[in-house]
Design a protein around this motif. Sequence first.
Motif, PDB file in Angstrom:
ATOM      1  N   ASP A 103      -7.299 -29.903  16.302  1.00  0.00           N
ATOM      2  CA  ASP A 103      -7.124 -30.899  15.261  1.00  0.00           C
ATOM      3  C   ASP A 103      -8.146 -32.021  15.418  1.00  0.00           C
ATOM      4  N   PRO A 104      -9.226 -32.030  14.642  1.00  0.00           N
ATOM      5  CA  PRO A 104     -10.243 -33.094  14.766  1.00  0.00           C
ATOM      6  C   PRO A 104      -9.679 -34.471  14.511  1.00  0.00           C
ATOM      7  N   ALA A 105      -8.683 -34.567  13.634  1.00  0.00           N
ATOM      8  CA  ALA A 105      -8.112 -35.876  13.344  1.00  0.00           C
ATOM      9  C   ALA A 105      -7.431 -36.465  14.571  1.00  0.00           C
ATOM     10  N   ARG A 106      -6.737 -35.629  15.333  1.00  0.00           N
ATOM     11  CA  ARG A 106      -6.086 -36.105  16.547  1.00  0.00           C
ATOM     12  C   ARG A 106      -7.117 -36.494  17.600  1.00  0.00           C
ATOM     13  N   LEU A 107      -8.183 -35.722  17.720  1.00  0.00           N
ATOM     14  CA  LEU A 107      -9.254 -36.078  18.647  1.00  0.00           C
ATOM     15  C   LEU A 107      -9.869 -37.419  18.267  1.00  0.00           C
ATOM     16  N   ASN A 108     -10.108 -37.602  16.982  1.00  0.00           N
ATOM     17  CA  ASN A 108     -10.706 -38.844  16.509  1.00  0.00           C
ATOM     18  C   ASN A 108      -9.779 -40.024  16.778  1.00  0.00           C
ATOM     19  N   ARG A 109      -8.486 -39.844  16.520  1.00  0.00           N
ATOM     20  CA  ARG A 109      -7.536 -40.925  16.757  1.00  0.00           C
ATOM     21  C   ARG A 109      -7.451 -41.256  18.241  1.00  0.00           C
ATOM     22  N   ALA A 110      -7.485 -40.226  19.082  1.00  0.00           N
ATOM     23  CA  ALA A 110      -7.457 -40.463  20.528  1.00  0.00           C
ATOM     24  C   ALA A 110      -8.668 -41.275  20.967  1.00  0.00           C
ATOM     25  N   ALA A 111      -9.845 -40.950  20.420  1.00  0.00           N
ATOM     26  CA  ALA A 111     -11.064 -41.687  20.768  1.00  0.00           C
ATOM     27  C   ALA A 111     -10.940 -43.145  20.364  1.00  0.00           C
ATOM     28  N   HIS A 112     -10.466 -43.397  19.159  1.00  0.00           N
ATOM     29  CA  HIS A 112     -10.328 -44.773  18.681  1.00  0.00           C
ATOM     30  C   HIS A 112      -9.283 -45.533  19.496  1.00  0.00           C
ATOM     31  N   ASP A 113      -8.157 -44.880  19.768  1.00  0.00           N
ATOM     32  CA  ASP A 113      -7.089 -45.562  20.504  1.00  0.00           C
ATOM     33  C   ASP A 113      -7.506 -45.915  21.924  1.00  0.00           C
TER      34      ASP A 113
END
Length: 212
Positions: A24-34
Motif C-alpha cells: 500500500d503506497p499510501a500507508r508507506l507515504n503516511r508512515a514517512a510523513h508521520d
Amino acid sequence: MAADFHRPTRFPPALFDGFIGGDDPARLNRAAHDTAAALLARVRANPDPEIVARLTAYTDLHGIDAIAELWAGSSAKSLPGALWRIYLLRTLIGQDAEALSLAYRRGAEVSHTIDQVVAGAASPTGPEEVRELADRVLHGVFTGDFAVALERAAAFARVSAAGFTSLADDADATDAAHPERSGALTRRALRLTELADELGACARLWRRDALD
C-alpha cells in the motif's frame, strides 16, 4: 512512539511492520510523513545535545540506506523529502569531500550570487570545511531555523553545481579524448541544481507552514 524518543537514532522495527515492503503506497507515504514530523517535533522541542549529535551522525553509523527506507520515496516537496535530501547531501559530501570542496571553490569563483554567503562555508574551503558545513546544516535542522538550514544546503548545492559546470567546461577544452569526464561532471552539476531547487522549494513551504 513517544516512549521511544529517548533513543531517536534507533527506529523500532515494529513501527514499520506493515509499511516497509508492503503493498500500500499510501500507508508507506503516511508512515514517512508521520515519522518525519514526529522526529523533528520531538527533537526541536527538546534539543538535547547528545541526541542531536547522534542524529547528525546517524548515517555514519547505520548507512544512508536506513534513512532511505524511511523517506527516500517521499515527494521532493514534503517534510520527509526535505529530511532525506539533507541527509543525502551530507552523505555525498562525506563520501567525496575532495571533489565537492573543489567544485565549491570553483563555483564561488565563477558565480555572481550571494549563495556562498548563505551557505556559510569556511574559507579557504577544503574537504574538512565542507564536512563541517554539512554537519552544521544538519545540526541546524534540529536546533535552529529549519528554513534557514534548508536554504544553506540549497545554496551550497547551487555553488557546487556552478563549480562542476565550470570544471566540465575545462574538461571539454583540455580533454577532448575523454568526453565521459565532462559528461560525468555535467551530470553532477545537474543533480545538484535539482537538489538545490527542491531544498529551496521546501524552505519556502516551511515558511508558509505548508510543508507536510
